[in-house]
Write an enzyme that holds these catalytic residues in place. Structure first.
Site, mmCIF file in Angstrom:
data_model
loop_
_atom_site.group_PDB
_atom_site.id
_atom_site.type_symbol
_atom_site.label_atom_id
_atom_site.label_comp_id
_atom_site.label_asym_id
_atom_site.label_seq_id
_atom_site.Cartn_x
_atom_site.Cartn_y
_atom_site.Cartn_z
ATOM 1 N N LYS A 157 23.855 19.784 40.489
ATOM 2 C CA LYS A 157 24.912 19.678 41.158
ATOM 3 C C LYS A 157 24.752 20.379 42.462
ATOM 4 O O LYS A 157 24.210 21.406 42.519
ATOM 5 C CB LYS A 157 26.225 20.295 40.609
ATOM 6 C CG LYS A 157 26.805 19.640 39.273
ATOM 7 C CD LYS A 157 27.274 18.497 39.495
ATOM 8 C CE LYS A 157 28.090 17.689 38.441
ATOM 9 N NZ LYS A 157 28.717 16.355 38.609
ATOM 10 N N GLU A 208 23.012 11.113 43.889
ATOM 11 C CA GLU A 208 24.381 10.364 43.427
ATOM 12 C C GLU A 208 25.287 10.599 44.425
ATOM 13 O O GLU A 208 25.369 12.005 44.897
ATOM 14 C CB GLU A 208 24.716 10.777 42.029
ATOM 15 C CG GLU A 208 26.064 10.235 41.578
ATOM 16 C CD GLU A 208 26.450 10.892 40.051
ATOM 17 O OE1 GLU A 208 27.481 10.887 39.729
ATOM 18 O OE2 GLU A 208 25.656 11.190 39.510
ATOM 19 N N LYS A 253 31.757 5.501 34.910
ATOM 20 C CA LYS A 253 32.301 6.555 34.062
ATOM 21 C C LYS A 253 33.746 5.769 33.407
ATOM 22 O O LYS A 253 34.365 5.107 34.075
ATOM 23 C CB LYS A 253 32.772 7.860 34.635
ATOM 24 C CG LYS A 253 31.285 8.620 35.362
ATOM 25 C CD LYS A 253 31.934 9.802 35.680
ATOM 26 C CE LYS A 253 30.645 10.532 36.393
ATOM 27 N NZ LYS A 253 31.216 11.594 37.352
ATOM 28 N N CYS A 281 29.570 10.500 32.541
ATOM 29 C CA CYS A 281 31.091 11.298 31.812
ATOM 30 C C CYS A 281 31.605 12.237 32.343
ATOM 31 O O CYS A 281 30.826 12.849 33.239
ATOM 32 C CB CYS A 281 30.725 11.453 30.231
ATOM 33 S SG CYS A 281 29.503 12.845 30.004
ATOM 34 N N ASP A 303 23.799 9.747 31.428
ATOM 35 C CA ASP A 303 24.301 11.214 31.914
ATOM 36 C C ASP A 303 25.491 11.379 30.776
ATOM 37 O O ASP A 303 26.656 11.386 31.303
ATOM 38 C CB ASP A 303 24.591 11.450 33.162
ATOM 39 C CG ASP A 303 25.106 12.654 33.381
ATOM 40 O OD1 ASP A 303 24.853 13.717 32.438
ATOM 41 O OD2 ASP A 303 25.622 12.883 34.368
ATOM 42 N N ASP A 305 25.996 14.161 28.782
ATOM 43 C CA ASP A 305 26.103 15.313 28.013
ATOM 44 C C ASP A 305 27.352 16.133 27.907
ATOM 45 O O ASP A 305 27.379 17.359 27.543
ATOM 46 C CB ASP A 305 25.168 16.192 28.724
ATOM 47 C CG ASP A 305 25.376 16.376 30.280
ATOM 48 O OD1 ASP A 305 26.635 15.654 30.696
ATOM 49 O OD2 ASP A 305 25.140 17.356 31.144
#
Length: 327
Positions: A157, A208, A253, A281, A303, A305
């Site tokens: 992030k 992203e 998502k 997610c 992704d 997790d």
């Protein structure tokens, strides 16, 4: 054939430590769970409110309660079609849509992947593990721990400030790991090409959502050495035509899409446009991951997790082993 809402409830799940992104820290996640019954079967679905769109769990529960009377006389397949029109995309529709998928699969004696039209049963996939936002040193420690736990793909992030220092620190903490980054719309005022080139030199393989929603055209003249993926800029299949010229792929998502039904449409539209697919997610339990895992079989990056970031998961949830998610 008629169905009815058995329950719509809010559940709170504690996060392992704290989950930190540019918009703030989370020590727990509130999810909404929908249960639909019919013909002796019960279908369940889970949604995580999209905080940046102003959603909250109680509001999502209320949306489900309001929609339930309108689908009570329908079968599961017809109800699923109806909720696409009755409800806006978001966590509430995701929970209800996925509950209806689950119910229909059980009623027809099928697995979800069969009902969704997949040719083969899902298999384990490499999943990213999210490195929460922090100081470069703290993120390096997180990365080292994740790598020691077997994760081979790390998602960082970022904030648009000191991003190169953070990536360099993570690279030092986990020198063998593959790296992807989520800029969370924070690069609108920086030299995007220079930043992308610098991160590519450090082994980052994908970026992203570098720019704010609505500012996607900032990417138009940029030929970066690594792909840009749309997240917040791509909510539904209708967005693909608009954002396709500026991105190399999309992060799908189910909470954003409002369920597996729309998520499959986004994937088909992305394939048709030549865009890569990532399946991501929110913080969630394995109940929410189950339908996303089916879609993840089509993805270049996975992704999923969310459950691994919680203090505990639902009983019988997904296994996270050697950096892979599997049943």
């Amino acid at each position: 054939m008629a169905i009815q809402l058995k329950s719509a409830r809010v559940e709170r799940w504690p996060v392992a430590g704290a989950f930190v992104i540019s918009r703030g820290a989370r020590t727990h996640v509130d999810v909404v769970v929908a249960e639909i019954e019919g013909e002796g079967a019960v279908g369940r679905g889970e949604g995580t409110p999209i905080y940046y769109l102003g959603e909250d769990a109680a509001g999502c529960r209320d949306q489900i309660l309001l929609a339930a009377p309108h689908i009570a006389d329908l079968d599961a397949a017809s109800a699923r079609a109806a909720v696409q029109e009755l409800m806006a995309a978001g966590a509430a529709r995701n929970a209800l849509d996925c509950a209806l998928w689950d119910l229909e699969a059980k009623q027809r004696g099928l697995r979800l992947w069969q009902l969704a039209g997949c040719d083969e049963a899902p298999t384990s996939r490499v999943t990213a593990f999210t490195i929460s936002l922090g100081s470069p040193g703290a993120m390096a420690e997180q990365a080292a721990t994740a790598a020691a736990d077997g994760y081979r793909l790390l998602k960082l992030k970022l904030t648009g400030e000191d991003d190169r220092l953070r990536v360099a620190a993570v690279r030092k903490g986990a020198p063998e790991a593959r790296l992807i980054v989520d800029a969370n719309e924070s690069w609108g005022a920086i030299d995007i090409l220079s930043e992308a080139e610098a991160l590519a030199d450090m082994g980052v393989e994908m970026i992203e959502q570098p720019v704010p929603v609505g500012a996607d055209a900032l990417l138009d003249p940029i030929y970066a050495p690594i792909p840009f993926l749309a997240d917040e800029s791509c909510q539904t299949a209708a967005d693909i035509a608009r954002i396709g010229p500026f991105y190399d792929g999309v992060n799908i998502k189910l909470d954003k899409a409002g369920g597996l039904t729309e998520a499959l449409r986004i994937a088909d539209a992305a394939d048709a446009a030549g865009l890569s697919i990532m399946v991501g997610c929110m913080l969630c339990t394995s109940l929410a991951i189950a339908p996303a895992f089916v879609l993840a079989q089509r993805a270049r990056w996975v992704d999923l997790d969310g459950p691994a970031l919680l203090e505990r998961d639902r009983e019988g949830g997904f296994e996270f082993r050697e950096g892979r998610i599997g049943i």
